[in-house]
Enzyme design. Sequence first.
Site, PDB file in Angstrom:
ATOM      1  N   ARG A  53       0.810  -1.174  -0.079  1.00 38.48           N
ATOM      2  CA  ARG A  53       0.005  -0.034   0.085  1.00 38.48           C
ATOM      3  C   ARG A  53       1.006   1.167  -0.017  1.00 38.48           C
ATOM      4  O   ARG A  53       2.099   1.252   0.112  1.00 38.48           O
ATOM      5  CB  ARG A  53      -0.916   0.031   1.393  1.00 38.48           C
ATOM      6  CG  ARG A  53      -0.460  -0.646   2.589  1.00 38.48           C
ATOM      7  CD  ARG A  53       0.598  -0.086   3.532  1.00 38.48           C
ATOM      8  NE  ARG A  53       0.308   1.460   3.464  1.00 38.48           N
ATOM      9  CZ  ARG A  53       1.420   2.233   3.530  1.00 38.48           C
ATOM     10  NH1 ARG A  53       2.466   1.871   3.577  1.00 38.48           N
ATOM     11  NH2 ARG A  53       1.175   3.630   3.706  1.00 38.48           N
ATOM     12  N   GLY A  54       0.314   2.385  -0.305  1.00 37.59           N
ATOM     13  CA  GLY A  54       1.139   3.669  -0.336  1.00 37.59           C
ATOM     14  C   GLY A  54       1.067   3.810  -1.846  1.00 37.59           C
ATOM     15  O   GLY A  54       1.478   2.935  -2.815  1.00 37.59           O
ATOM     16  N   ALA A  55       0.618   5.107  -2.277  1.00 40.82           N
ATOM     17  CA  ALA A  55       0.636   5.282  -3.851  1.00 40.82           C
ATOM     18  C   ALA A  55       1.894   5.129  -4.631  1.00 40.82           C
ATOM     19  O   ALA A  55       1.734   4.159  -5.537  1.00 40.82           O
ATOM     20  CB  ALA A  55       0.255   6.951  -3.762  1.00 40.82           C
ATOM     21  N   ARG A  96      -7.610  -0.697  -6.886  1.00 45.93           N
ATOM     22  CA  ARG A  96      -8.007   0.420  -6.061  1.00 45.93           C
ATOM     23  C   ARG A  96      -8.249   1.715  -6.787  1.00 45.93           C
ATOM     24  O   ARG A  96      -7.640   2.032  -7.736  1.00 45.93           O
ATOM     25  CB  ARG A  96      -6.818   0.577  -4.862  1.00 45.93           C
ATOM     26  CG  ARG A  96      -6.441  -0.596  -3.941  1.00 45.93           C
ATOM     27  CD  ARG A  96      -5.775  -0.284  -2.987  1.00 45.93           C
ATOM     28  NE  ARG A  96      -6.391   0.616  -1.704  1.00 45.93           N
ATOM     29  CZ  ARG A  96      -5.548   1.272  -0.783  1.00 45.93           C
ATOM     30  NH1 ARG A  96      -4.174   1.103  -0.637  1.00 45.93           N
ATOM     31  NH2 ARG A  96      -6.217   1.847   0.269  1.00 45.93           N
ATOM     32  N   GLN A 205      -1.901   2.178   9.944  1.00 48.81           N
ATOM     33  CA  GLN A 205      -0.626   2.249   9.265  1.00 48.81           C
ATOM     34  C   GLN A 205       0.522   3.242   9.867  1.00 48.81           C
ATOM     35  O   GLN A 205       1.715   2.891   9.876  1.00 48.81           O
ATOM     36  CB  GLN A 205      -0.959   2.742   7.858  1.00 48.81           C
ATOM     37  CG  GLN A 205      -1.410   1.974   6.821  1.00 48.81           C
ATOM     38  CD  GLN A 205      -2.930   2.335   6.573  1.00 48.81           C
ATOM     39  OE1 GLN A 205      -3.813   2.585   7.852  1.00 48.81           O
ATOM     40  NE2 GLN A 205      -3.483   2.164   5.569  1.00 48.81           N
ATOM     41  N   ASP A 246      -2.378  10.547  -1.738  1.00 55.56           N
ATOM     42  CA  ASP A 246      -2.767   9.620  -2.971  1.00 55.56           C
ATOM     43  C   ASP A 246      -3.000  10.237  -4.133  1.00 55.56           C
ATOM     44  O   ASP A 246      -2.949   9.502  -5.202  1.00 55.56           O
ATOM     45  CB  ASP A 246      -3.843   8.475  -2.461  1.00 55.56           C
ATOM     46  CG  ASP A 246      -3.345   7.829  -1.041  1.00 55.56           C
ATOM     47  OD1 ASP A 246      -3.380   8.367  -0.097  1.00 55.56           O
ATOM     48  OD2 ASP A 246      -2.661   6.598  -1.334  1.00 55.56           O
ATOM     49  N   ASN A 256      -5.911  11.965   1.109  1.00 51.66           N
ATOM     50  CA  ASN A 256      -4.906  11.226   1.803  1.00 51.66           C
ATOM     51  C   ASN A 256      -6.058  10.378   2.780  1.00 51.66           C
ATOM     52  O   ASN A 256      -7.155  10.470   2.939  1.00 51.66           O
ATOM     53  CB  ASN A 256      -4.030  11.905   2.618  1.00 51.66           C
ATOM     54  CG  ASN A 256      -2.973  11.274   3.165  1.00 51.66           C
ATOM     55  OD1 ASN A 256      -2.269  10.530   2.344  1.00 51.66           O
ATOM     56  ND2 ASN A 256      -2.687  11.670   4.455  1.00 51.66           N
ATOM     57  N   LYS A 257      -5.210   9.511   3.354  1.00 51.94           N
ATOM     58  CA  LYS A 257      -5.729   8.580   4.630  1.00 51.94           C
ATOM     59  C   LYS A 257      -6.709   9.071   5.244  1.00 51.94           C
ATOM     60  O   LYS A 257      -6.745  10.281   5.812  1.00 51.94           O
ATOM     61  CB  LYS A 257      -4.722   8.062   5.440  1.00 51.94           C
ATOM     62  CG  LYS A 257      -5.214   6.925   6.452  1.00 51.94           C
ATOM     63  CD  LYS A 257      -5.895   5.793   5.702  1.00 51.94           C
ATOM     64  CE  LYS A 257      -5.101   5.353   4.493  1.00 51.94           C
ATOM     65  NZ  LYS A 257      -6.119   4.302   3.656  1.00 51.94           N
TER      66      LYS A 257
END
Length: 359
Positions: A53-55, A96, A205, A246, A256-257
Amino acid sequence: MTTNSRGKDLQSVIWAADHLQLLDQRLLPEEVLYLELRTSEDVWEAIRHLKVRGAPAIGISAAYGLVLGSSEAAGSSPDAWLAAVGKHAEYLATSRPTAVNLFWALDRMKRRAAELADGSRTAEQCQEGLLSEAIAIQSEDEETCRLIGEHALELFKDGMGVLTHCNAGGLATARYGTALAPFYLAQENGINLKIYADETRPVLQGARLTAFELQQAGIDVTLICDNMAGMVMSKGWVDAVIVGTDRVAANGDVANKIGTYSVAVLAKAHGIPFYVACPMSTIDLETPTGTEIPIEERAAEEITEGFGKRTAPEGVKVFNPAFDITPHSYVDAIITEKGIIRPPFDVNLKKLFDSIPTA
Ligand SMILES: CSC[C@H]1O[C@H](OP(=O)(O)O)[C@H](O)[C@@H]1O
């Protein structure tokens, strides 16, 4: 790099000759386990279920996933090979919806595939060229993240307290991370920062990954629950906030998250600067504002059973958006590999891209 390296050096994605070794981030911090991925389906599943995960890391993994998928046609004609590239790219793009790096990486790979197939190369030579492009995407991201760290460093002084949300570290990129990159560069330059890491519910995270990365690197990190950020700020312990993203819309709105918007509002209320760190590949000038950014909604179980036990009544209604939008008015600067971008973002983001010579 061995799997026992830590901090900025723990690689989330490693190409191993004919398959992908992927660190299963769902198991951190208890276990460092690398999975062997051999198909585009393996990669799709890893992205969807946050094994990676993570852009930027999602984009890098998708690029290698496309190489794995198109290998099925490496012995056929260039046209058949190019059709396989298109088919697997379309499939990987459904893993995603929010991180624009997924689509940026797949589009770059498709452009390169078309160039490779438009000549006298065999399908096998085209396949080799596509792998080289995926490798380039990964190696460029490492350099990009280091540059982000170097530019962001001017925002942080010795002894500052800095809060971050989620994980935008080495685990979310090729290395260094985006928001965490200045923390590693500060350490390399003898600048001592005190980091406050939000645990970042529901998938944690911040607790599982950011606290892990920074602790392993020997960087001063204090873990807090998301609902403690306001109190920590009210005590004067936070001099700045920096987060990853993201997708940045053309007007500077930031996806973002989930929870980032709340942190941004708290920061503004306390007069604390709020920074966003990202590579240019995360800036999407095709999306005018944050309202057009698709927000992924994830399974209720991430909330009701996220700790391995039921923490809510059976059948209760759940809303589980994985991201939120922070309006550009809450953002003091966006730090990219080309430098620090200040408002007005609609003007200055366009200037940034206009300043880059097109290939
Ligand atoms: C450097 S991009 C990191 C970015 O990605 C995270 O989302 P997820 O863990 O769901 O992939 C989060 O939004 C981070 O800021």
